[in-house]
Scaffold this active site. Structure first.
Site, PDB file in Angstrom:
ATOM      1  N   ASN A  19     -15.564 -29.409 -55.007  1.00  0.00           N
ATOM      2  CA  ASN A  19     -14.874 -28.591 -54.011  1.00  0.00           C
ATOM      3  C   ASN A  19     -13.610 -29.304 -53.537  1.00  0.00           C
ATOM      4  OD1 ASN A  19     -14.960 -26.152 -52.400  1.00  0.00           O
ATOM      5  ND2 ASN A  19     -15.208 -27.485 -50.639  1.00  0.00           N
ATOM      6  N   SER A  45      -9.023 -23.785 -50.141  1.00  0.00           N
ATOM      7  CA  SER A  45      -9.893 -23.055 -49.217  1.00  0.00           C
ATOM      8  C   SER A  45     -10.226 -23.879 -47.980  1.00  0.00           C
ATOM      9  CB  SER A  45     -11.181 -22.619 -49.925  1.00  0.00           C
ATOM     10  OG  SER A  45     -11.842 -23.721 -50.490  1.00  0.00           O
ATOM     11  N   GLU A  46     -10.135 -25.209 -48.061  1.00  0.00           N
ATOM     12  CA  GLU A  46     -10.375 -26.066 -46.896  1.00  0.00           C
ATOM     13  C   GLU A  46      -9.226 -27.041 -46.695  1.00  0.00           C
ATOM     14  OE1 GLU A  46     -14.311 -24.579 -48.144  1.00  0.00           O
ATOM     15  OE2 GLU A  46     -12.984 -25.914 -49.247  1.00  0.00           O
ATOM     16  N   THR A  47      -8.759 -27.132 -45.471  1.00  0.00           N
ATOM     17  CA  THR A  47      -7.818 -28.167 -45.061  1.00  0.00           C
ATOM     18  C   THR A  47      -8.329 -28.758 -43.752  1.00  0.00           C
ATOM     19  OG1 THR A  47      -5.933 -27.039 -46.081  1.00  0.00           O
ATOM     20  CG2 THR A  47      -5.444 -28.722 -44.433  1.00  0.00           C
TER      21      THR A  47
END
Length: 255
Positions: A19, A45-47
């Protein structure tokens, strides 16, 4: 302003798997617009934005048990380094049986005539968990074409925010062996399919623990990138999720 920036592939020891997440170290609080601009620039999708709670805190400082505590918008998250990965400390979320007739249209739209063995719902996370028939194998789940586009139109009540597909592992099959497999879809929040999802294993862990009679399990999320997790259910009602991490980019962000 110059900010240290990393891209880390989680739940894998291999670059370009697992991921991917951007991690930005900040000295002072950024406004919400800056957060959103940076996240869009990273296009992941993630920060995550990490800052010290106290000026004397040290990002690299080790404590007695190698544990760091992060205060997040979802509560505290504890992470500790193990010899072969990083262990995340999560709560467990129970599921209850879900009446097929209430979600039949959603499941049919997503996976067609695929055989379903069990359906559970997690009210805490608003995730619907669909266990596929034991007659299927990992290759079937990996290649299954899941139609996520119509799901937000079908389920508009707000009850469901994510769809978990899961499948029992294959004893004596591939090496390494896994106790169960999964995939995760959340078009309700703009994520067609998440590569690897730690939080869904807070649901999958207790479910498969009961089904398999095991407290220690190994899981694989069958997205195109793929990722593996070691799951350990604890006596205090929480779960340890362990996975690898590969730093694939390190640099400086100028804003």
């Amino acid at each position: 302003m110059k900010l240290p920036m990393f891209i880390v592939d989680a739940f894998t020891a291999t670059a370009f798997r697992g991921n991917p997440a951007a991690v930005c170290l900040v000295e002072n609080t950024l406004d919400e617009d800056s957060h959103q601009h940076i996240a869009r620039e990273m296009n992941l999708s993630e920060t995550a934005f990490i800052r010290k709670l106290q000026p004397t805190d040290n990002f690299t400082q080790k404590n007695t048990n190698n544990t760091l505590t992060f205060v997040t918008m979802s509560g505290e998250l504890k992470a500790r380094r193990a010899e072969d990965g990083i262990v995340l400390d999560f709560p467990l979320y129970p599921t209850s049986p879900q009446d097929l007739h209430e979600v039949e249209d959603l499941i049919k739209a997503a996976i067609g005539d695929t055989l379903v063995q069990d359906i559970r719902y997690s009210p805490d996370t608003k995730n619907l968990m669909v266990r596929l028939s034991d007659s299927y194998n990992r290759s079937f789940l990996e290649t299954l074409k899941v139609n996520t586009e119509p799901l937000p139109r079908i389920e508009q009540t707000g009850k469901v925010k994510g769809l978990i597909l899961t499948l029992k592992g294959e004893p004596g099959g591939r090496t390494p062996q896994y106790d169960f497999y999964s995939r995760y879809f959340a078009p309700w929040v703009g994520v067609a399919e998440d590569p690897v999802t730690g939080s869904t294993h807070t649901i999958l862990g207790p479910y498969w623990s009961e089904e398999l009679g095991k407290k220690e399990m190994r899981a694989f999320q069958c997205s195109r990138r793929g990722g593996e997790l070691d799951i350990s259910l604890r006596p205090d009602g929480r779960v340890d999720l362990k996975g690898g991490a590969a730093i694939v980019l390190e640099g400086t962000l100028t804003v």
